[in-house]
Design a protein around this motif. Sequence first.
Motif, mmCIF file in Angstrom:
data_model
loop_
_atom_site.group_PDB
_atom_site.id
_atom_site.type_symbol
_atom_site.label_atom_id
_atom_site.label_comp_id
_atom_site.label_asym_id
_atom_site.label_seq_id
_atom_site.Cartn_x
_atom_site.Cartn_y
_atom_site.Cartn_z
ATOM 1 N N THR A 74 -7.528 1.606 -0.996
ATOM 2 C CA THR A 74 -7.321 0.486 -0.088
ATOM 3 C C THR A 74 -7.597 -0.829 -0.809
ATOM 4 O O THR A 74 -8.234 -0.863 -1.867
ATOM 5 N N ARG A 75 -7.122 -1.914 -0.234
ATOM 6 C CA ARG A 75 -7.350 -3.235 -0.830
ATOM 7 C C ARG A 75 -8.838 -3.526 -0.960
ATOM 8 O O ARG A 75 -9.286 -4.054 -1.985
ATOM 9 N N SER A 76 -9.598 -3.193 0.059
ATOM 10 C CA SER A 76 -11.035 -3.480 -0.001
ATOM 11 C C SER A 76 -11.702 -2.702 -1.135
ATOM 12 O O SER A 76 -12.618 -3.219 -1.790
ATOM 13 N N ASP A 112 1.448 -8.244 -5.179
ATOM 14 C CA ASP A 112 0.427 -8.074 -6.218
ATOM 15 C C ASP A 112 -0.170 -9.421 -6.610
ATOM 16 O O ASP A 112 -1.373 -9.527 -6.872
ATOM 17 N N ARG A 133 -10.150 -1.769 -3.919
ATOM 18 C CA ARG A 133 -9.707 -2.411 -5.154
ATOM 19 C C ARG A 133 -10.483 -3.705 -5.386
ATOM 20 O O ARG A 133 -10.829 -4.046 -6.528
ATOM 21 N N LEU A 134 -10.739 -4.422 -4.306
ATOM 22 C CA LEU A 134 -11.537 -5.644 -4.421
ATOM 23 C C LEU A 134 -12.942 -5.330 -4.932
ATOM 24 O O LEU A 134 -13.469 -6.030 -5.807
ATOM 25 N N GLU A 137 0.822 -1.204 0.000
ATOM 26 C CA GLU A 137 0.000 0.000 0.000
ATOM 27 C C GLU A 137 0.859 1.259 0.000
ATOM 28 O O GLU A 137 1.932 1.303 0.575
ATOM 29 N N GLU A 157 -2.639 -10.455 -3.946
ATOM 30 C CA GLU A 157 -3.886 -9.694 -4.018
ATOM 31 C C GLU A 157 -4.727 -10.139 -5.205
ATOM 32 O O GLU A 157 -5.959 -10.206 -5.110
ATOM 33 N N THR A 215 -6.675 -12.989 -4.134
ATOM 34 C CA THR A 215 -7.826 -12.600 -3.311
ATOM 35 C C THR A 215 -8.996 -12.192 -4.191
ATOM 36 O O THR A 215 -10.154 -12.579 -3.947
ATOM 37 N N ASP A 233 -7.432 -4.624 4.846
ATOM 38 C CA ASP A 233 -6.525 -3.653 4.232
ATOM 39 C C ASP A 233 -5.141 -3.677 4.868
ATOM 40 O O ASP A 233 -4.143 -3.328 4.227
#
Length: 208
Positions: free
Chosen positions: A23-25, A182, A27-28, A17, A185, A188, A176
């Motif tokens: 944030t990852r969430s 990468d 992007r998800l 990050e 992720e 995920t 997050d």
Amino acid sequence: MGAGPLRYVVAYMTPTETIDAPTRSKRLKAATSSTHDSLDKRIMSEDIFSSRDRFAKFLRVQYRFHRDIQTLYATPLLRALLPDLAQRQRLQQIAADLADLGQDIPAESAPVIANDIELPQALGWLYVAEGSNLGGTILFKLAAKLGLDAAFGARHLAAHPDGAARHWREFTSALDAIGMTDTQEAATIDGANVAFRTVRGYVEQEFS
């Protein structure tokens, strides 16, 4: 069914990050929006609040998905990474909702989650489950017209006592904070999309 040892080592996690990056969430959410939106539209196209019988079909879909992920809630690594994970499971609530409506639980089927599922993919499945908890608050209000509530038939859709939004933020904050490459992720995201497609398959079967 079971999710065995997660083939993933915490020591190898490396944060990716940056302070200005989504944030990852988030992007998800972006990466799975097409699969998610398609599923939502497919479910609502079945008019699940037109009768208790149709709502019971939706409950069967929910039960089958949550049975798939049940063993993830007992995984020590996931419990260490995600807050109150054991308390977030809803399988027994869905079973009680089915019983309220005089429905048997769906027959056992082959597991869809591999015993050696890796952590990133498991997180994707749990992301879908937690997102459905948040979205369930809307469905909970709609279920009221069928005479269903937190004590009868729709208990699994009721918001957490702390509030659905707060409960969701606690989950996404923890998600997050997990450092990933990468590639991890991407796994995920793949896990989440597989989960959405699995639920879609259950919808097609239960409403056929």
